[in-house]
Design a protein around this motif. Sequence first.
Motif, PDB file in Angstrom:
ATOM      1  N   LYS A 245       0.818  -1.205   0.000  1.00 35.86           N
ATOM      2  CA  LYS A 245       0.000   0.000   0.000  1.00 35.86           C
ATOM      3  C   LYS A 245       0.855   1.259   0.000  1.00 35.86           C
ATOM      4  N   MET A 246       1.950   1.245   0.763  1.00 36.48           N
ATOM      5  CA  MET A 246       2.786   2.432   0.910  1.00 36.48           C
ATOM      6  C   MET A 246       3.974   2.442  -0.042  1.00 36.48           C
ATOM      7  N   LYS A 247       4.096   1.404  -0.857  1.00 32.71           N
ATOM      8  CA  LYS A 247       5.155   1.337  -1.868  1.00 32.71           C
ATOM      9  C   LYS A 247       6.542   1.470  -1.243  1.00 32.71           C
ATOM     10  N   PHE A 248       6.821   0.638  -0.232  1.00 27.88           N
ATOM     11  CA  PHE A 248       8.142   0.662   0.395  1.00 27.88           C
ATOM     12  C   PHE A 248       9.218   0.290  -0.610  1.00 27.88           C
ATOM     13  N   SER A 249      10.327   0.987  -0.550  1.00 25.23           N
ATOM     14  CA  SER A 249      11.504   0.551  -1.294  1.00 25.23           C
ATOM     15  C   SER A 249      12.155  -0.594  -0.524  1.00 25.23           C
ATOM     16  N   ALA A 250      13.150  -1.239  -1.137  1.00 23.80           N
ATOM     17  CA  ALA A 250      13.860  -2.309  -0.436  1.00 23.80           C
ATOM     18  C   ALA A 250      14.528  -1.763   0.820  1.00 23.80           C
ATOM     19  N   ARG A 251      15.068  -0.543   0.727  1.00 20.20           N
ATOM     20  CA  ARG A 251      15.686   0.081   1.895  1.00 20.20           C
ATOM     21  C   ARG A 251      14.626   0.351   2.974  1.00 20.20           C
ATOM     22  N   GLY A 252      13.478   0.883   2.563  1.00 23.41           N
ATOM     23  CA  GLY A 252      12.425   1.176   3.519  1.00 23.41           C
ATOM     24  C   GLY A 252      11.926  -0.070   4.225  1.00 23.41           C
ATOM     25  N   TYR A 253      11.842  -1.172   3.496  1.00 19.44           N
ATOM     26  CA  TYR A 253      11.406  -2.448   4.092  1.00 19.44           C
ATOM     27  C   TYR A 253      12.352  -2.886   5.200  1.00 19.44           C
ATOM     28  N   HIS A 254      13.642  -2.840   4.929  1.00 18.67           N
ATOM     29  CA  HIS A 254      14.622  -3.271   5.934  1.00 18.67           C
ATOM     30  C   HIS A 254      14.722  -2.269   7.080  1.00 18.67           C
ATOM     31  N   ARG A 255      14.508  -0.988   6.795  1.00 20.41           N
ATOM     32  CA  ARG A 255      14.521  -0.005   7.879  1.00 20.41           C
ATOM     33  C   ARG A 255      13.356  -0.243   8.842  1.00 20.41           C
ATOM     34  N   VAL A 256      12.207  -0.626   8.324  1.00 19.33           N
ATOM     35  CA  VAL A 256      11.065  -0.940   9.186  1.00 19.33           C
ATOM     36  C   VAL A 256      11.398  -2.127  10.087  1.00 19.33           C
ATOM     37  N   LEU A 257      12.065  -3.126   9.535  1.00 23.41           N
ATOM     38  CA  LEU A 257      12.458  -4.293  10.339  1.00 23.41           C
ATOM     39  C   LEU A 257      13.422  -3.882  11.454  1.00 23.41           C
ATOM     40  N   LYS A 258      14.356  -2.995  11.149  1.00 25.84           N
ATOM     41  CA  LYS A 258      15.325  -2.566  12.162  1.00 25.84           C
ATOM     42  C   LYS A 258      14.649  -1.789  13.288  1.00 25.84           C
ATOM     43  N   VAL A 259      13.717  -0.920  12.920  1.00 25.66           N
ATOM     44  CA  VAL A 259      13.002  -0.161  13.948  1.00 25.66           C
ATOM     45  C   VAL A 259      12.146  -1.109  14.796  1.00 25.66           C
ATOM     46  N   ALA A 260      11.485  -2.066  14.141  1.00 28.50           N
ATOM     47  CA  ALA A 260      10.654  -3.017  14.884  1.00 28.50           C
ATOM     48  C   ALA A 260      11.500  -3.859  15.829  1.00 28.50           C
ATOM     49  N   ARG A 261      12.684  -4.277  15.383  1.00 32.80           N
ATOM     50  CA  ARG A 261      13.570  -5.066  16.249  1.00 32.80           C
ATOM     51  C   ARG A 261      14.006  -4.239  17.462  1.00 32.80           C
ATOM     52  N   THR A 262      14.270  -2.954  17.247  1.00 38.43           N
ATOM     53  CA  THR A 262      14.664  -2.075  18.351  1.00 38.43           C
ATOM     54  C   THR A 262      13.509  -1.867  19.320  1.00 38.43           C
ATOM     55  N   LEU A 263      12.298  -1.719  18.803  1.00 39.20           N
ATOM     56  CA  LEU A 263      11.133  -1.572  19.679  1.00 39.20           C
ATOM     57  C   LEU A 263      10.930  -2.816  20.536  1.00 39.20           C
ATOM     58  N   ALA A 264      11.172  -3.983  19.942  1.00 44.53           N
ATOM     59  CA  ALA A 264      11.063  -5.222  20.714  1.00 44.53           C
ATOM     60  C   ALA A 264      12.146  -5.291  21.786  1.00 44.53           C
ATOM     61  N   ASP A 265      13.346  -4.796  21.475  1.00 45.49           N
ATOM     62  CA  ASP A 265      14.424  -4.767  22.473  1.00 45.49           C
ATOM     63  C   ASP A 265      14.067  -3.828  23.623  1.00 45.49           C
ATOM     64  N   LEU A 266      13.441  -2.698  23.312  1.00 47.53           N
ATOM     65  CA  LEU A 266      13.029  -1.772  24.364  1.00 47.53           C
ATOM     66  C   LEU A 266      11.973  -2.401  25.276  1.00 47.53           C
ATOM     67  N   ASP A 267      11.153  -3.279  24.705  1.00 44.88           N
ATOM     68  CA  ASP A 267      10.144  -3.997  25.499  1.00 44.88           C
ATOM     69  C   ASP A 267      10.706  -5.234  26.178  1.00 44.88           C
ATOM     70  N   GLY A 268      11.963  -5.579  25.845  1.00 46.45           N
ATOM     71  CA  GLY A 268      12.560  -6.778  26.409  1.00 46.45           C
ATOM     72  C   GLY A 268      12.013  -8.059  25.836  1.00 46.45           C
ATOM     73  N   LYS A 269      11.493  -8.018  24.609  1.00 42.89           N
ATOM     74  CA  LYS A 269      10.910  -9.197  23.967  1.00 42.89           C
ATOM     75  C   LYS A 269      11.942  -9.862  23.056  1.00 42.89           C
ATOM     76  N   PRO A 270      12.050 -11.204  23.110  1.00 43.02           N
ATOM     77  CA  PRO A 270      13.032 -11.885  22.258  1.00 43.02           C
ATOM     78  C   PRO A 270      12.646 -11.929  20.791  1.00 43.02           C
ATOM     79  N   THR A 271      11.345 -11.825  20.483  1.00 41.96           N
ATOM     80  CA  THR A 271      10.885 -11.886  19.097  1.00 41.96           C
ATOM     81  C   THR A 271      10.127 -10.616  18.746  1.00 41.96           C
ATOM     82  N   VAL A 272      10.060 -10.339  17.440  1.00 47.11           N
ATOM     83  CA  VAL A 272       9.342  -9.163  16.950  1.00 47.11           C
ATOM     84  C   VAL A 272       7.882  -9.528  16.753  1.00 47.11           C
TER      85      VAL A 272
END
Length: 294
Positions: A245-272
């Motif tokens: 829907k938002m037409k993510f580029s390949a870079r944008g796709y991986h950046r979303v994954l990195k932010v999501a992984r960091t948010l999970a780390d802030l919550d102390g969760k082992p998985t995203v």
Amino acid sequence: GPPGSGKSMLAARLPSILPPLSAAELLEVSMVHSIAGQLSGGKLSDRRPFRTPHHSATMAALVGGGLRARPGEASLAHHGVLFLDEFPEFTPQALDALRQPLEGGECVIARANHRVSYPAKFQLIAAMNPCRCGMAGEPGHTCARGPRCMSDYQARISGPLMDRIDIRIDVPAVSAADLIRPMAAETSADVARRVARAREIQQERFESTGAKGIGTNARCSTSMIEKLAEPDASGLQLLRDAAEKMKFSARGYHRVLKVARTLADLDGKPTVGRIHLAEAISYRIAGERLTAAA
């Protein structure tokens, strides 16, 4: 956000929640500042650099150059924060010169008699008004020039540069009532402890996988983040729908994954989880109109 909403103040507070420099990072930062002649009195500090160049800064001032090919603001912000206030007021050429350092973590200065590379692993923080008059989109305010004022102003930021910015947030105006009766807020010390714990989790993860020299999710490779931030079935469907829907580029796709992984780390969760992906995706929505304008 509009003028006076607290964008610059929030950016200035960022160093107070970042962990202090490690010994290796302190050595790198001090070497760059020594070359630039900005190591006053030989004093060292473990506080992360916070550089705020004026919007009249030239390309050489931002990425380095001059007669002796000295490091610029991007390298002086190594392991710290580079804050660009009034983002669209910088010259487009100077801003686009930051695209390579943001991607590769270094500034390469090539001249007829010089070729030198300076480290530039920094966090880019930028603040801007929605339009030249500053109040577009705010309730009760009408821009005199109409929608074109906002589109022309925001189009000064190129699409490729916006694609490299992971989090885009609208900061609403602060009313007098908000100042008279402020809500209870978390202290910087509390946030700093949570950030430090998340950094420790990331460092332990990269050390266990044998990825030396990587300390944060932002610096890991695309193949690695696909493994570390692999979502479950519901999260994968959400990510697929959002990317289409938002037409993510390949870079944008991986950046979303990195932010999501960091948010999970802030919550102390082992998985995203799905909630982490949804939040990471929402942080890119606010900037989609900027990409469209550019």
